[in-house]
Scaffold this motif. Structure first.
Motif, PDB file in Angstrom:
ATOM      1  N   VAL A  95       0.833  -1.201   0.000  1.00 55.21           N
ATOM      2  CA  VAL A  95       0.000   0.000   0.000  1.00 55.21           C
ATOM      3  C   VAL A  95       0.868   1.251   0.000  1.00 55.21           C
ATOM      4  O   VAL A  95       0.619   2.208  -0.733  1.00 55.21           O
ATOM      5  CB  VAL A  95      -0.944   0.007   1.226  1.00 55.21           C
ATOM      6  CG1 VAL A  95      -1.699   1.334   1.320  1.00 55.21           C
ATOM      7  CG2 VAL A  95      -1.929  -1.144   1.134  1.00 55.21           C
ATOM      8  N   LYS A  98       2.527   1.946  -3.474  1.00 58.82           N
ATOM      9  CA  LYS A  98       1.703   2.241  -4.652  1.00 58.82           C
ATOM     10  C   LYS A  98       1.718   3.733  -4.968  1.00 58.82           C
ATOM     11  O   LYS A  98       1.806   4.561  -4.068  1.00 58.82           O
ATOM     12  CB  LYS A  98       0.261   1.798  -4.399  1.00 58.82           C
ATOM     13  CG  LYS A  98       0.035   0.301  -4.459  1.00 58.82           C
ATOM     14  CD  LYS A  98      -1.358  -0.061  -4.013  1.00 58.82           C
ATOM     15  CE  LYS A  98      -2.433   0.616  -4.829  1.00 58.82           C
ATOM     16  NZ  LYS A  98      -3.799   0.215  -4.410  1.00 58.82           N
ATOM     17  N   TYR A 100      -0.122   7.110  -5.676  1.00 59.76           N
ATOM     18  CA  TYR A 100      -1.444   7.631  -5.333  1.00 59.76           C
ATOM     19  C   TYR A 100      -1.667   8.978  -5.997  1.00 59.76           C
ATOM     20  O   TYR A 100      -0.756   9.803  -6.078  1.00 59.76           O
ATOM     21  CB  TYR A 100      -1.605   7.760  -3.818  1.00 59.76           C
ATOM     22  CG  TYR A 100      -1.632   6.426  -3.111  1.00 59.76           C
ATOM     23  CD1 TYR A 100      -2.781   5.641  -3.111  1.00 59.76           C
ATOM     24  CD2 TYR A 100      -0.494   5.928  -2.485  1.00 59.76           C
ATOM     25  CE1 TYR A 100      -2.807   4.409  -2.486  1.00 59.76           C
ATOM     26  CE2 TYR A 100      -0.509   4.698  -1.858  1.00 59.76           C
ATOM     27  CZ  TYR A 100      -1.672   3.942  -1.864  1.00 59.76           C
ATOM     28  OH  TYR A 100      -1.686   2.722  -1.258  1.00 59.76           O
ATOM     29  N   GLU A 105      -6.660   9.399  -1.123  1.00 64.78           N
ATOM     30  CA  GLU A 105      -6.664   8.023  -1.621  1.00 64.78           C
ATOM     31  C   GLU A 105      -5.722   7.157  -0.797  1.00 64.78           C
ATOM     32  O   GLU A 105      -6.039   6.004  -0.453  1.00 64.78           O
ATOM     33  CB  GLU A 105      -6.244   8.009  -3.085  1.00 64.78           C
ATOM     34  CG  GLU A 105      -6.245   6.623  -3.720  1.00 64.78           C
ATOM     35  CD  GLU A 105      -5.737   6.646  -5.152  1.00 64.78           C
ATOM     36  OE1 GLU A 105      -5.558   5.545  -5.714  1.00 64.78           O
ATOM     37  OE2 GLU A 105      -5.508   7.741  -5.699  1.00 64.78           O
ATOM     38  N   TYR A 108      -7.343   6.318   2.559  1.00 64.14           N
ATOM     39  CA  TYR A 108      -8.414   5.332   2.395  1.00 64.14           C
ATOM     40  C   TYR A 108      -7.836   3.922   2.301  1.00 64.14           C
ATOM     41  O   TYR A 108      -8.326   2.994   2.952  1.00 64.14           O
ATOM     42  CB  TYR A 108      -9.239   5.654   1.148  1.00 64.14           C
ATOM     43  CG  TYR A 108     -10.317   4.624   0.882  1.00 64.14           C
ATOM     44  CD1 TYR A 108     -11.558   4.718   1.525  1.00 64.14           C
ATOM     45  CD2 TYR A 108     -10.097   3.552   0.021  1.00 64.14           C
ATOM     46  CE1 TYR A 108     -12.539   3.768   1.307  1.00 64.14           C
ATOM     47  CE2 TYR A 108     -11.078   2.597  -0.202  1.00 64.14           C
ATOM     48  CZ  TYR A 108     -12.295   2.709   0.448  1.00 64.14           C
ATOM     49  OH  TYR A 108     -13.263   1.757   0.243  1.00 64.14           O
ATOM     50  N   GLU A 109      -6.803   3.747   1.500  1.00 65.54           N
ATOM     51  CA  GLU A 109      -6.219   2.416   1.319  1.00 65.54           C
ATOM     52  C   GLU A 109      -5.621   1.892   2.621  1.00 65.54           C
ATOM     53  O   GLU A 109      -5.756   0.706   2.945  1.00 65.54           O
ATOM     54  CB  GLU A 109      -5.141   2.459   0.226  1.00 65.54           C
ATOM     55  CG  GLU A 109      -5.690   2.683  -1.168  1.00 65.54           C
ATOM     56  CD  GLU A 109      -6.505   1.501  -1.665  1.00 65.54           C
ATOM     57  OE1 GLU A 109      -6.215   0.351  -1.250  1.00 65.54           O
ATOM     58  OE2 GLU A 109      -7.449   1.713  -2.444  1.00 65.54           O
ATOM     59  N   LYS A 112      -8.609   0.964   5.066  1.00 67.58           N
ATOM     60  CA  LYS A 112      -9.308  -0.220   4.573  1.00 67.58           C
ATOM     61  C   LYS A 112      -8.463  -1.469   4.808  1.00 67.58           C
ATOM     62  O   LYS A 112      -8.955  -2.522   5.232  1.00 67.58           O
ATOM     63  CB  LYS A 112      -9.599  -0.052   3.076  1.00 67.58           C
ATOM     64  CG  LYS A 112     -10.567  -1.057   2.505  1.00 67.58           C
ATOM     65  CD  LYS A 112     -11.986  -0.750   2.913  1.00 67.58           C
ATOM     66  CE  LYS A 112     -12.973  -1.636   2.189  1.00 67.58           C
ATOM     67  NZ  LYS A 112     -14.358  -1.404   2.641  1.00 67.58           N
ATOM     68  N   ASN A 113      -7.185  -1.342   4.548  1.00 64.49           N
ATOM     69  CA  ASN A 113      -6.256  -2.449   4.692  1.00 64.49           C
ATOM     70  C   ASN A 113      -6.189  -2.951   6.127  1.00 64.49           C
ATOM     71  O   ASN A 113      -6.086  -4.149   6.395  1.00 64.49           O
ATOM     72  CB  ASN A 113      -4.869  -1.998   4.219  1.00 64.49           C
ATOM     73  CG  ASN A 113      -3.830  -3.080   4.308  1.00 64.49           C
ATOM     74  OD1 ASN A 113      -3.252  -3.284   5.365  1.00 64.49           O
ATOM     75  ND2 ASN A 113      -3.584  -3.764   3.198  1.00 64.49           N
TER      76      ASN A 113
END
Length: 222
Positions: A95, A98, A100, A105, A108-109, A112-113
């Motif tokens: 994560v 990545k 972004y 964003e 959020y990741e 959520k993770n």
């Protein structure tokens, strides 16, 4: 004990077994200690209770663990080690690595993770949260294995979005403190204080991110 909680404890015990190469008796002691520490807290638990639930003599505990605190640390240490893998190197490592389009964003990741991870490991995480303030050994391991590596990874992401003009030019330490206290506060309320409420995780994530971004948005004209 509910079947779901039993599965969680069995999984944590397997983690300890893999990390420490425990005997069957040690495995039973760890499982019993996780249950009792999670139910009653470390201070209110006794080794006699743990021994009874584990089906061993109390002296057996002290053959494997010199003190009740050593037993506590033996539970939490492998959990911290497990946090490193998904949180720093594997799941969250992916994560963090990545690209972004926005800091929103990214937040959020991350949230959520972590929700699924907390659900999966709640009993021992509950012990860790309850006891870290009282045991320097746990504080040292948390700092070494979680806080410092995570800070170094997130620091670069924050600087990147500051340079893009998406986040206010505040000290990086302050931004991490603001984000961490808000996100951890959500998880604390969600899983420890009011776990029986009907939570809409998706909506709560969005509200949490909106709150963070409102506070970190650059001032107009700056």
């Amino acid at each position: 004990m509910f079947e779901q909680e039993k599965k969680l404890i069995d999984e944590i015990a397997r983690l300890n077994e893999a990390h420490l190469k425990m005997t069957e008796k040690q495995n039973n002691i760890i499982q019993a200690a996780i249950e009792i520490f999670s139910e009653k807290g470390y201070a209110a638990s006794s080794t006699s209770e743990i021994a009874k639930r584990a089906g061993v003599a109390e002296g057996t505990i002290f053959r494997h663990y010199k003190t009740k605190k050593e037993l506590l640390v033996s539970i939490v240490t492998p959990t911290i080690m497990k946090l490193i893998a998904p949180f720093i190197l594997e799941d969250v490592g992916e994560v963090l690595d990545k690209p972004y389009n926005s800091f929103r964003e990214f937040l959020y990741e991350i949230m959520k993770n972590r929700i699924e991870f907390v659900k999966k490991n709640l009993p021992v995480l509950k012990i860790f949260v309850q006891e870290i303030a009282f045991h320097s050994e746990l504080q040292d391991k948390y700092k070494k294995y979680i806080a410092e590596p995570l800070f170094n990874r997130i620091k670069d992401i924050i600087i990147y979005f500051q340079e893009k003009g998406e986040i206010a030019e505040l000290p990086v330490y302050s931004i991490i403190r603001i984000v961490a206290s808000t996100v951890i506060g959500f998880f604390y309320m969600r899983f420890l204080i009011f776990p029986d409420l009907e939570w809409d995780d998706e909506a709560e994530i969005e509200l949490t991110i909106h709150f963070i971004m409102s506070g970190l948005s650059p001032l107009k004209g700056k």
